[in-house]
Design an enzyme around this catalytic site. Structure first.
Site, PDB file in Angstrom:
ATOM      1  N   GLU A  34       0.852  -1.204   0.000  1.00 37.70           N
ATOM      2  CA  GLU A  34       0.000   0.000   0.000  1.00 37.70           C
ATOM      3  C   GLU A  34       0.877   1.238   0.000  1.00 37.70           C
ATOM      4  O   GLU A  34       1.865   1.309   0.755  1.00 37.70           O
ATOM      5  CB  GLU A  34      -0.883  -0.047   1.258  1.00 37.70           C
ATOM      6  CG  GLU A  34      -2.290   0.417   1.050  1.00 37.70           C
ATOM      7  CD  GLU A  34      -3.079  -0.443   0.057  1.00 37.70           C
ATOM      8  OE1 GLU A  34      -3.091  -0.104  -1.140  1.00 37.70           O
ATOM      9  OE2 GLU A  34      -3.691  -1.427   0.496  1.00 37.70           O
ATOM     10  N   THR A  36       2.921   2.102  -2.129  1.00 35.89           N
ATOM     11  CA  THR A  36       4.254   1.814  -2.689  1.00 35.89           C
ATOM     12  C   THR A  36       4.293   2.098  -4.185  1.00 35.89           C
ATOM     13  O   THR A  36       5.365   2.302  -4.739  1.00 35.89           O
ATOM     14  CB  THR A  36       4.636   0.329  -2.459  1.00 35.89           C
ATOM     15  OG1 THR A  36       3.502  -0.476  -2.774  1.00 35.89           O
ATOM     16  CG2 THR A  36       5.044   0.082  -1.030  1.00 35.89           C
ATOM     17  N   ASP A  37       3.113   2.130  -4.840  1.00 37.62           N
ATOM     18  CA  ASP A  37       3.142   2.243  -6.321  1.00 37.62           C
ATOM     19  C   ASP A  37       3.758   3.559  -6.782  1.00 37.62           C
ATOM     20  O   ASP A  37       4.586   3.579  -7.690  1.00 37.62           O
ATOM     21  CB  ASP A  37       1.769   1.976  -6.966  1.00 37.62           C
ATOM     22  CG  ASP A  37       0.643   2.913  -6.562  1.00 37.62           C
ATOM     23  OD1 ASP A  37       0.831   3.723  -5.625  1.00 37.62           O
ATOM     24  OD2 ASP A  37      -0.431   2.834  -7.193  1.00 37.62           O
ATOM     25  N   ALA A 123     -15.176   3.003  -1.708  1.00 39.97           N
ATOM     26  CA  ALA A 123     -14.822   1.948  -0.747  1.00 39.97           C
ATOM     27  C   ALA A 123     -13.368   1.517  -0.892  1.00 39.97           C
ATOM     28  O   ALA A 123     -12.910   0.624  -0.191  1.00 39.97           O
ATOM     29  CB  ALA A 123     -15.748   0.752  -0.932  1.00 39.97           C
ATOM     30  N   SER A 127     -13.423   1.885  -8.303  1.00 44.98           N
ATOM     31  CA  SER A 127     -14.461   2.000  -9.326  1.00 44.98           C
ATOM     32  C   SER A 127     -14.021   2.982 -10.417  1.00 44.98           C
ATOM     33  O   SER A 127     -14.343   2.792 -11.592  1.00 44.98           O
ATOM     34  CB  SER A 127     -15.779   2.453  -8.700  1.00 44.98           C
ATOM     35  OG  SER A 127     -15.587   3.622  -7.950  1.00 44.98           O
ATOM     36  N   GLU A 160      -6.548   9.957 -15.144  1.00 51.99           N
ATOM     37  CA  GLU A 160      -6.960  10.306 -13.778  1.00 51.99           C
ATOM     38  C   GLU A 160      -6.068  11.414 -13.214  1.00 51.99           C
ATOM     39  O   GLU A 160      -6.553  12.359 -12.594  1.00 51.99           O
ATOM     40  CB  GLU A 160      -6.921   9.058 -12.878  1.00 51.99           C
ATOM     41  CG  GLU A 160      -7.278   9.377 -11.442  1.00 51.99           C
ATOM     42  CD  GLU A 160      -8.258   8.423 -10.808  1.00 51.99           C
ATOM     43  OE1 GLU A 160      -8.742   7.500 -11.474  1.00 51.99           O
ATOM     44  OE2 GLU A 160      -8.547   8.620  -9.610  1.00 51.99           O
ATOM     45  N   ASP A 172      -4.064   0.603  -9.607  1.00 48.15           N
ATOM     46  CA  ASP A 172      -5.482   0.292  -9.817  1.00 48.15           C
ATOM     47  C   ASP A 172      -5.801   0.061 -11.291  1.00 48.15           C
ATOM     48  O   ASP A 172      -6.451  -0.914 -11.659  1.00 48.15           O
ATOM     49  CB  ASP A 172      -6.357   1.436  -9.281  1.00 48.15           C
ATOM     50  CG  ASP A 172      -6.060   1.751  -7.832  1.00 48.15           C
ATOM     51  OD1 ASP A 172      -5.401   0.929  -7.176  1.00 48.15           O
ATOM     52  OD2 ASP A 172      -6.478   2.815  -7.353  1.00 48.15           O
TER      53      ASP A 172
HETATM   54  C1  GLA Z   1      -5.146   4.542  -4.215  1.00 47.94           C
HETATM   55  C2  GLA Z   1      -4.361   4.897  -5.492  1.00 47.94           C
HETATM   56  C3  GLA Z   1      -3.319   3.824  -5.812  1.00 47.94           C
HETATM   57  C4  GLA Z   1      -2.450   3.501  -4.598  1.00 47.94           C
HETATM   58  C5  GLA Z   1      -3.322   3.262  -3.351  1.00 47.94           C
HETATM   59  C6  GLA Z   1      -2.506   3.107  -2.097  1.00 47.94           C
HETATM   60  O1  GLA Z   1      -5.913   3.403  -4.452  1.00 47.94           O
HETATM   61  O2  GLA Z   1      -5.243   5.031  -6.587  1.00 47.94           O
HETATM   62  O3  GLA Z   1      -2.534   4.236  -6.909  1.00 47.94           O
HETATM   63  O4  GLA Z   1      -1.512   4.498  -4.376  1.00 47.94           O
HETATM   64  O5  GLA Z   1      -4.254   4.310  -3.139  1.00 47.94           O
HETATM   65  O6  GLA Z   1      -1.744   1.956  -2.163  1.00 47.94           O
END
Ligand code: GLA
Length: 393
Positions: A34, A36-37, A123, A127, A160, A172
């Site tokens: 989480e 980390t991306d 959530a 989405s 986005e 995502d």
């Molecule tokens: C959101 C962002 C993702 C990622 C997460 C945290 O979902 O869209 O790119 O950074 O938070 O891991």
């Protein structure tokens, strides 16, 4: 799912006629990795069986005409010139994709699109990424653009970032477009190399517990966390110019330079460096079929998100604390950006119903609120629904 597809096709036929493409685009869970991306690190998400379905067709004009079934709202605009924000929110995800495709040199004509879905909004199940990926996939098919899976994820993310204005990472969009049934996807967010890990759901279920909490803070604090990570990188570069992101930092080096960093920035960096390592270790756990260790890493991830990255909240912490003590729970942690949304829980098959009963009761007892439970299945990424799929789903 069949009901959802039928609803979308009926609505499309009434509004715009026949001969359309039907696309299914999934939401996602993130097992571990989480925040980390956007630090060029590693993530381990999976696409799941909550979806947006879109019907799309070119209309021979320069008008884009959209209808959002769940909101019962329509939107129409000329797309021949520069695109502007809609002011309605949801159309921006579609317009952002058109805008990015144009910026990448693709010619996009007017089209009609009806969509709706069952991914709970806000959530933390992405989405928005499902919608962006779905419309992008549809345009790729309609115009035969042959963009390719990795490039599509980059375009959807940029839509986005630039048009919707959320500085998200690539996780995502990538997993929604490229997920595989029965598999988690390990993504290296620097090289965008990816690898699938079988995730057997006969014995273990992925259960999401939704706090129902949605906070504006999620977006503003998300951007603050990104800046803090960048501050950390800038400070550490003074000591090692080869550091380009927190991906390049190891824990000993970070600790050595603790005094050179602002204390809050240090905490944020420490979490990211440790979380990156946890993802790699968790993948080794899967290789060795050691789900018990995998689950422990999920708990550690939560503790880091709660204490060091500070993106959790009372509701999420309460759910994880309760889950921790329920028999049959392998792992539990907050999922996604934070400040609300869901926890993700790995629960043994035999204890599934007991888990649902206990977490519902104990959460209500602790906070006087009810929790929504989603039992998910790991599914494939964005794809066309043909008539065969329609009959069987
Ligand atoms: C959101 C962002 C993702 C990622 C997460 C945290 O979902 O869209 O790119 O950074 O938070 O891991």
């Amino acid at each position: 799912m069949k009901k959802l597809s039928n609803q979308i096709t009926n609505e499309f036929e009434q509004r715009f006629g026949d001969d359309y493409l039907l696309i299914k685009s999934p939401g996602r869970v993130n097992l571990i990795g989480e925040h980390t991306d956007y630090n060029e690190g590693f993530v381990l998400p999976a696409a799941v069986n909550k979806n947006i379905v879109l019907a799309m067709k070119e209309n021979g004009t320069q008008q884009a005409r959209f209808y959002a079934v769940d909101k019962e709202e329509s939107f129409e605009t000329d797309i021949s010139g520069d695109l502007e924000e809609s002011g309605l929110g949801w159309p921006d995800y579609l317009l952002g994709v058109i805008d990015q495709l144009r910026k990448h040199g693709y010619e996009i004509n007017g089209f009609d699109c009806v969509f709706g879905g069952d991914i709970p909004i806000g959530a933390g199940m992405s989405s928005s990424a499902a919608l962006e990926g779905g419309v992008l996939f549809g345009l790729d098919q309609l115009r035969d653009l042959k963009i390719g899976p990795v490039e599509m994820a980059k375009i959807a993310q940029k839509a986005e970032n630039d048009f919707v204005g959320v500085q998200c990472g690539i996780m995502d969009q990538f997993v929604s477009l490229n997920g595989k049934k029965g598999h988690a996807l390990k993504l290296d967010c620097r090289s965008l190399d990816y690898e699938f890990y079988p995730f057997d759901q006969q014995d273990v279920h992925i259960v999401l517990c939704d706090t129902g909490v949605r906070r504006e803070l999620a977006t503003s604090e998300y951007n603050v966390r990104r800046q803090q990570c960048e501050q950390g990188v800038a400070a550490l570069q003074e000591f090692d110019p080869d550091i380009n992101s927190l991906r390049d930092v190891d824990l000993d080096f970070l600790i050595l330079h603790q005094q050179d960093l602002d204390p809050i920035v240090f905490k944020r960096c420490k979490y990211v460096v440790e979380e990156n390592r946890r993802v790699l270790q968790a993948c080794n756990d899967l290789d060795r079929d050691d789900l018990a260790s995998f689950g422990q890493r999920m708990f550690q991830s939560h503790i880091g998100l709660r204490n060091e990255y500070e993106v959790s909240c009372k509701e999420l912490n309460t759910l994880v604390d309760i889950a921790w003590d329920i028999k049959g729970v392998i792992g539990s942690r907050m999922m996604g950006g934070g400040f609300g949304g869901c926890t993700i829980n790995l629960v043994k098959d035999q204890q599934l119903e007991t888990f649902v009963g206990q977490i519902t009761d104990q959460y209500e007892e602790a906070l006087g609120e009810s929790v929504k439970i989603y039992k998910t299945k790991v599914s494939g990424g964005t794809h066309l629904l043909n008539s065969k799929d329609l009959a069987s789903t």
